[in-house]
Scaffold this motif. Structure first.
Motif, mmCIF file in Angstrom:
data_model
loop_
_atom_site.group_PDB
_atom_site.id
_atom_site.type_symbol
_atom_site.label_atom_id
_atom_site.label_comp_id
_atom_site.label_asym_id
_atom_site.label_seq_id
_atom_site.Cartn_x
_atom_site.Cartn_y
_atom_site.Cartn_z
ATOM 1 N N PHE A 281 0.834 -1.208 0.000
ATOM 2 C CA PHE A 281 0.000 0.000 0.000
ATOM 3 C C PHE A 281 0.870 1.260 0.000
ATOM 4 O O PHE A 281 0.623 2.199 -0.763
ATOM 5 N N MET A 282 1.917 1.282 0.834
ATOM 6 C CA MET A 282 2.770 2.465 0.883
ATOM 7 C C MET A 282 3.513 2.653 -0.444
ATOM 8 O O MET A 282 3.741 3.775 -0.881
ATOM 9 N N TYR B 144 2.302 1.944 -3.305
ATOM 10 C CA TYR B 144 1.299 2.544 -4.190
ATOM 11 C C TYR B 144 1.151 4.039 -3.907
ATOM 12 O O TYR B 144 1.137 4.866 -4.824
ATOM 13 N N VAL B 145 1.074 4.394 -2.612
ATOM 14 C CA VAL B 145 0.908 5.802 -2.242
ATOM 15 C C VAL B 145 2.148 6.612 -2.635
ATOM 16 O O VAL B 145 2.043 7.698 -3.216
ATOM 17 N N SER C 116 2.236 7.138 -6.277
ATOM 18 C CA SER C 116 1.240 8.138 -6.673
ATOM 19 C C SER C 116 1.709 9.546 -6.336
ATOM 20 O O SER C 116 1.384 10.502 -7.030
ATOM 21 N N ALA C 117 2.459 9.662 -5.237
ATOM 22 C CA ALA C 117 2.898 10.988 -4.816
ATOM 23 C C ALA C 117 4.149 11.440 -5.560
ATOM 24 O O ALA C 117 4.239 12.587 -5.979
ATOM 25 N N TYR C 118 5.121 10.510 -5.710
ATOM 26 C CA TYR C 118 6.425 10.956 -6.215
ATOM 27 C C TYR C 118 6.770 10.476 -7.618
ATOM 28 O O TYR C 118 7.686 11.005 -8.230
ATOM 29 N N ARG D 142 4.770 10.428 -10.460
ATOM 30 C CA ARG D 142 3.503 10.718 -11.119
ATOM 31 C C ARG D 142 3.525 10.394 -12.609
ATOM 32 O O ARG D 142 2.526 9.954 -13.166
ATOM 33 N N TYR E 270 -7.773 11.466 -10.089
ATOM 34 C CA TYR E 270 -7.010 10.339 -9.569
ATOM 35 C C TYR E 270 -6.704 10.453 -8.072
ATOM 36 O O TYR E 270 -6.798 9.470 -7.338
ATOM 37 N N VAL F 41 -7.098 7.614 -4.910
ATOM 38 C CA VAL F 41 -6.090 7.053 -3.999
ATOM 39 C C VAL F 41 -6.624 7.066 -2.561
ATOM 40 O O VAL F 41 -6.431 6.118 -1.798
ATOM 41 N N PRO G 121 -2.067 11.497 -11.485
ATOM 42 C CA PRO G 121 -1.843 11.897 -10.096
ATOM 43 C C PRO G 121 -1.404 13.358 -10.003
ATOM 44 O O PRO G 121 -0.881 13.901 -10.971
ATOM 45 N N GLY H 9 -0.359 17.511 -5.512
ATOM 46 C CA GLY H 9 0.862 17.700 -6.277
ATOM 47 C C GLY H 9 1.844 18.648 -5.610
ATOM 48 O O GLY H 9 3.050 18.505 -5.730
ATOM 49 N N GLU I 209 3.513 16.554 -1.528
ATOM 50 C CA GLU I 209 3.437 15.096 -1.593
ATOM 51 C C GLU I 209 3.493 14.447 -0.222
ATOM 52 O O GLU I 209 2.809 13.471 0.047
ATOM 53 N N LEU I 210 4.333 15.011 0.649
ATOM 54 C CA LEU I 210 4.526 14.397 1.950
ATOM 55 C C LEU I 210 3.233 14.431 2.766
ATOM 56 O O LEU I 210 2.914 13.504 3.512
ATOM 57 N N PHE J 57 0.330 14.157 1.588
ATOM 58 C CA PHE J 57 -0.472 13.093 1.011
ATOM 59 C C PHE J 57 -0.093 11.749 1.627
ATOM 60 O O PHE J 57 -0.949 10.965 2.054
ATOM 61 N N VAL J 58 1.210 11.506 1.731
ATOM 62 C CA VAL J 58 1.687 10.261 2.320
ATOM 63 C C VAL J 58 1.243 10.176 3.784
ATOM 64 O O VAL J 58 0.798 9.130 4.267
ATOM 65 N N ALA K 60 -2.403 9.312 3.956
ATOM 66 C CA ALA K 60 -2.637 7.911 3.606
ATOM 67 C C ALA K 60 -2.286 6.996 4.778
ATOM 68 O O ALA K 60 -2.998 6.035 5.072
ATOM 69 N N LEU K 61 -1.202 7.332 5.472
ATOM 70 C CA LEU K 61 -0.770 6.536 6.621
ATOM 71 C C LEU K 61 -1.814 6.588 7.735
ATOM 72 O O LEU K 61 -2.177 5.568 8.327
#
Lengths: 130, 534
Positions: free
Chosen positions: A64-65, A67-68, A71-73, A75, B89, B93, B246, B251, B254-255, B257-258, B261-262
């Motif tokens: 999962f991480m 994938y995330v 998606s974040a870095y 692109r 997108y 996510v 994405p 955009g 990004e951090l 976003f991570v 998600a966590l």
């Protein structure tokens, strides 16, 4: 308590050992959990459970991480079109749905069969109802 | 056909001919039916076990549907569909996190929690530790998370009214919030866990059916080709085809976003009202069966959301959605109007209301049980509370929570409260998850460790939010006059989750206090074998 019931079984427990699984007053049926915890059956159950859930949790968290993070870095990579306008990102996202269902099914069948049998062994050893 | 559909939406956008009375009638119908069901099923609410956890008498299938209903709050139903419609997108996510999160609950928490505890998280964390301080900590965390989540949901009801019933006056919205709050209080007081679970089951079924129908219709309208929907969505978005890639929403950071998600993946199954659902089934096997139902329901639901979200961009247009009352949240209702006219809009609106009602009822019940069981019965009465009196305390707490939520909801109505959901998730992932996992799996974990992980998680989350751009320093911050933000992320999870684990570990080792090994043995054996667990 259920000595008689299990006396014929493969898992029958000798009376002298059984007494060590209970505290002084057997009338109250107060279980000595520390003794159960020391039995090989219980240790096997704990090992089987942990050997499954820890690696599996690590696996789905990493997946999962990944994938995330992609998606974040990454692109541009995730935006590559695979099928028509459907890109790598959407495919990987739907793959996460799929792996979630698969891991769930794997765990449920492992728990129903392997863990269920191991729990049964502990119950027989301790003379408790399951 | 598509051209006609698009022409129809402008009507909706101007707020004409949406037949608000029809949605209102449907909603009243839902309330009437659920109240009747709640009344019917709540016969045996005289013991704490019945009132708190329905006596563990639900089947896995029932509980699984109710569990998915707990997750499908208005925020995830309207919010994620809207997120995909507007941001493409990146909204998707987010929905993936809501699905994967179930595995944390299934593999690491649910069965062991059910086997060791009775009603609350405190039961499990305090099992082999010093009761009073640990229960107070667990109840603090439960009450805090439930109240924040509750506030976000109730405040959302105000925005929803303006969107769905065309009530734009503050007074009208306040009345709507009060009505939602009062109906919720009635569910909880009369129905207890049994009643609220049935409300959740009815609502989740309606919601799933609604989404599946809309999805099938959409797919049919686009010749069952998802790629065609995506192509049409690119023309309906001001971003063009960038909506498929994405980066639209996160955009720039990004951090963040991570971090979000966590918090999502670790926080969802640590939410107190979700944890409490694990107690409502009779055994481990039914716990797993609940998850099987719930995970399938969630996979279907979020697959539909993906189609519905992009479908809304395709048929309604992202600009129309953003400028409609309710903004992003209006994507699903506007799409419903576009494809099914005022009748379908009415149905979707009523279901959205039902969603808010069912989720807030579950939250209020959880908070009241935590107070009555962890604080009143275990600490004030030292375990000697009389069952009838304990339930009275739970009901009184539910009443107070309900009134506070109504007042709070009216007060924050119209402000941006989306961060409250993110904060509640981060709090759950930080404070609850570390305490639960350590107490279930780490033998040496002790009282100091439990207090450190719970308070460390809560404290770091709140502090980081206070110092984040959510509170000050950005153009949509709560405080606009001064800028005191030093923490760059609006989601604290990536720092606060490891921090709480670290706190729990360090405090356990530093204090070095060994807890009762007999209790540890009892807990460990029961967690895996369910011996003597009722």
């Amino acid at each position: 308590m259920n000595v008689a019931r299990h006396a014929e079984g493969r898992h029958s427990v000798p009376a002298e050992l059984r007494s060590t699984l209970f505290e002084a007053d057997p009338a109250e049926c107060h279980l000595d959990f520390a003794a159960i915890q020391r039995t090989p059956e219980f240790r096997a159950l704990r090992r089987k459970q942990r050997n499954f859930v820890f690696p599996m949790s690590l696996l789905f968290m990493l997946w999962f991480m990944a994938y995330v993070l992609l998606s974040a870095y990454a692109r541009q990579f995730m935006a590559i079109k695979v099928l028509g306008l459907i890109n790598v990102g959407i495919v990987m996202g739907l793959a996460q749905f799929l792996t979630t269902v698969v891991i769930m099914a794997l765990y449920c069948s492992y728990a129903d069969k392997t863990l269920g049998a191991a729990v049964e062994d502990v119950h027989l050893r301790a003379g408790t109802e399951s | 056909m598509t051209a006609q559909l698009v022409a129809g939406t402008t009507l909706a956008a101007t707020g004409m001919d949406t037949k608000p009375m029809f949605s209102l009638a449907l909603f009243i119908g839902f309330v009437a039916i659920t109240l009747y069901v709640v009344r019917r099923v709540s016969g045996g609410n005289s013991t704490t076990s019945n009132y708190y956890t329905a006596g563990g008498g639900f089947t896995g299938a029932q509980n699984g549907i109710a569990l998915s209903g707990d997750f499908l709050s208005a925020a995830s139903f309207l919010g994620i569909a809207g997120g995909i419609a507007v941001h493409g997108y990146d909204g998707f996510v987010y929905s993936v996190g809501w699905v994967v999160a179930w595995l944390v609950g299934l593999l690491l928490i649910a069965e062991m929690l059910r086997n060791t505890g009775r009603f609350t998280m405190g039961d499990v964390v305090a099992y082999r530790l010093r009761q009073r301080p640990v229960r107070i900590a667990a109840a603090t965390s439960t009450l805090m998370i439930s109240f924040l989540y509750l506030l976000a949901q109730v405040a959302g009801a105000g925005g929803l009214v303006s969107l769905l019933l065309n009530i734009s006056s503050r007074l009208g919205q306040s009345i709507a919030i009060a009505v939602v709050g009062i109906v919720m209080i009635v569910y909880v007081l009369v129905g207890g866990m049994k009643g609220t679970t049935w409300v959740q089951i009815i609502k989740a079924t309606l919601l799933l059916l609604c989404m599946v129908l809309i999805t099938v219709y959409l797919l049919g309208a686009f010749d069952f080709n998802f790629s065609t929907i995506l192509a049409k969505a690119s023309t309906g978005s001001p971003m063009g085809s960038a909506i498929l890639d994405p980066g639209a929403l996160y955009g720039a950071n990004e951090l963040d976003f991570v971090s979000l998600a966590l918090a999502l993946v670790l926080g969802i199954c640590s939410l107190p009202h979700v944890l409490m659902r694990f107690y409502t089934v009779p055994n481990s096997r039914e716990v797993r069966r609940s998850f099987r139902w719930a995970i399938w329901a969630m996979v279907v639901f979020y697959f539909c959301t993906l189609i519905v979200g992009y479908g809304a961009t395709a048929l309604v247009g992202a600009d129309t959605i953003v400028h409609a009352p309710g903004g992003e949240n209006s994507a699903a209702p506007l799409l419903a109007y576009a494809i099914g006219g005022p009748m379908l809009l009415g149905l979707v609106s009523a279901v959205a209301f039902a969603t808010i009602l069912a989720v807030v009822a579950g939250l209020t019940l959880t908070a009241s049980v935590s107070f009555a069981h962890d604080i009143y019965a275990s600490i004030i009465k030292r375990g000697q509370a009389e069952a009838g009196r304990e339930i009275q305390v739970a009901r009184l707490t539910a009443l107070i929570m309900g009134v506070l939520a109504i007042l709070g909801g009216i007060l924050v109505n119209g402000r941006n409260v989306a961060f409250l959901v993110a904060l509640a998730l981060a709090l759950a992932a930080s404070a609850n998850l570390s305490a639960l996992l350590y107490s279930l799996f780490w033998k040496r974990y002790n009282t100091a460790g439990a207090l450190a992980s719970i308070y460390g998680g809560l404290g770091s989350c709140v502090l980081l939010i206070a110092l984040s751009p959510v509170v000050s320093g950005a153009k949509d911050s709560i405080v606009k006059s001064v800028d005191f933000h030093v923490f760059p992320l609006s989601n604290p999870g990536i720092v606060s989750i490891p921090f709480s684990f670290l706190c729990g570990w360090a405090a356990t080792l530093i204090s070095g206090r060994a807890e009762d090994p007999a209790k540890q043995a009892e807990m460990e054996v029961r967690s895996l074998t369910a011996i003597e667990a009722d």
